[in-house]
Write an enzyme that holds these catalytic residues in place. Structure first.
Site, PDB file in Angstrom:
ATOM      1  N   GLU A  46      -0.813  -7.675  -2.540  1.00 25.47           N
ATOM      2  CA  GLU A  46      -1.152  -6.854  -3.696  1.00 25.47           C
ATOM      3  C   GLU A  46      -2.535  -6.236  -3.535  1.00 25.47           C
ATOM      4  O   GLU A  46      -3.485  -6.911  -3.122  1.00 25.47           O
ATOM      5  CB  GLU A  46      -1.129  -7.691  -4.984  1.00 25.47           C
ATOM      6  CG  GLU A  46      -1.430  -6.867  -6.231  1.00 25.47           C
ATOM      7  CD  GLU A  46      -1.643  -7.701  -7.475  1.00 25.47           C
ATOM      8  OE1 GLU A  46      -1.215  -7.255  -8.551  1.00 25.47           O
ATOM      9  OE2 GLU A  46      -2.238  -8.793  -7.390  1.00 25.47           O
ATOM     10  N   LYS A 137       1.951  -1.105 -11.285  1.00 24.39           N
ATOM     11  CA  LYS A 137       2.075  -2.377 -11.999  1.00 24.39           C
ATOM     12  C   LYS A 137       2.143  -2.143 -13.507  1.00 24.39           C
ATOM     13  O   LYS A 137       1.280  -1.484 -14.087  1.00 24.39           O
ATOM     14  CB  LYS A 137       0.893  -3.277 -11.654  1.00 24.39           C
ATOM     15  CG  LYS A 137       1.015  -4.707 -12.153  1.00 24.39           C
ATOM     16  CD  LYS A 137      -0.139  -5.553 -11.615  1.00 24.39           C
ATOM     17  CE  LYS A 137       0.007  -7.012 -11.988  1.00 24.39           C
ATOM     18  NZ  LYS A 137      -1.084  -7.839 -11.420  1.00 24.39           N
ATOM     19  N   CYS A 171       2.580  -9.187  -8.133  1.00 24.49           N
ATOM     20  CA  CYS A 171       1.949 -10.369  -8.702  1.00 24.49           C
ATOM     21  C   CYS A 171       2.695 -10.896  -9.935  1.00 24.49           C
ATOM     22  O   CYS A 171       3.868 -11.224  -9.850  1.00 24.49           O
ATOM     23  CB  CYS A 171       0.488 -10.046  -9.004  1.00 24.49           C
ATOM     24  SG  CYS A 171      -0.594 -11.464  -9.235  1.00 24.49           S
TER      25      CYS A 171
END
Length: 316
Positions: A46, A137, A171
């Site tokens: 990430e 994200k 994540c």
């Protein structure tokens, strides 16, 4: 060529922190190393390019209007990636040369959102060197919200890779049931989970998602120590004064469709780890559970997903 077998590589390496050009060079070197091992899919962690915002936890990141945080943030934005400007073209060209697909975590300086805010994006590049998706994200985690903007559903997509169908999340998105379901529903059977780099994230969720989806799950995180901070990092002394010696221990791993380890979490070792995955194992495990197939009830519960790319301005 056997399309049921896929050689994968997990790039558990450290970025040249907040240095875009140097980290791009390290990515290209890793690609060359993996290509020599006949790797068909290579995964990085990430925000790997140019690095995770570790400083926020150690410089009073939530303090309002401080010079330290403003200057580090500006440095971060300058080293983020403008995809529309072709800043990943060198990586794309190498992917085509090596016939290798990639999942790469980047900090994206999104031109379609003005170019000044940054998004934690997971980029899929196929073996022809084409960008297949850029997943921003959905919800930055905790102190990440001080420097990252929230994304949208445009990148909730899967991609064909030999017999496999690959998709990925950033994540703690991997803890979110509905984004996982959005990928499962498109046929995902090889799930990519990217992390900053710690086994406390990967050791439980990797096996659970594999067992839930009856899919392979590849989790990849970076390593990060004091030695990986460039000396010209703004306010480096203040960051390191409170930072632990090891900020990322990796924790990269692979679970099979039965939820058992193929590669247990790798701790504190920088390098590329390899495995060969057999697609037939997916079909075997789907016999007794398929959460979007025979073990689903769409007449009772359904998921709706908005995949429009969000932008502040739309011109007619």
């Amino acid at each position: 060529m056997n399309d049921s077998l896929l050689k994968v590589g997990l790039a558990q390496i450290a970025p040249i922190w907040l240095d875009k050009e140097a980290t791009l060079k390290k990515i290209e070197e890793a690609m060359a190393e993996a290509a020599a091992k006949n790797t068909e899919l290579l995964v990085f962690g990430e925000a790997f390019l140019p690095g995770y915002p570790f400083w926020l936890a150690y410089t009073e990141g939530a303090a309002w209007d401080t010079r330290v945080n403003k200057e580090i943030h500006a440095h971060y934005v300058r080293n983020a990636v403008n995809i529309e400007a072709g800043e990943l073209q060198g990586v794309q060209d190498l992917a085509k040369t090596h016939k290798m697909a990639l999942y790469l975590g980047v900090m994206e300086r999104a031109a379609d959102r003005g170019g000044h805010s940054i998004y934690c994006s997971l980029v899929y590049i196929n073996a022809q060197g084409e960008i297949g998706s850029v997943h921003r994200k959905l919800q930055p985690t905790y102190d990440e919200r001080l420097t990252w903007a929230p994304g949208d559903g445009n990148g909730l997509r899967v991609h064909p890779l030999k017999d496999f169908t690959v998709g990925g999340l950033n994540c703690w998105e991997n803890w979110m049931p509905l984004p996982r379901a959005a990928l499962y529903g498109q046929g995902e059977n090889l799930h990519i989970a990217v992390w900053p780099g710690n086994d406390f994230n990967t050791q439980d969720i990797t096996r659970f998602v594999a067992r839930e989806g009856r899919s392979y799950v590849i989790s990849v995180g970076a390593t990060m120590t004091h030695a990986d901070f460039p000396e010209d990092t703004p306010h480096l002394e203040k960051i390191l004064a409170k930072a632990p010696k090891v900020l990322g221990n990796g924790g990269s791993c692979i679970a099979g469709p039965d939820g058992e380890w193929i590669l247990a979490p790798q701790i504190g070792k920088e390098g590329i780890f390899y495995a060969e995955l057999d697609f037939n194992r997916v079909l075997e495990e789907r016999m007794n559970f398929d959460c979007v197939g025979h073990y689903s009830r769409p007449d009772v519960t359904q998921l709706q997903v908005n995949r429009d790319r969000q932008s502040t301005v739309k011109f007619q």
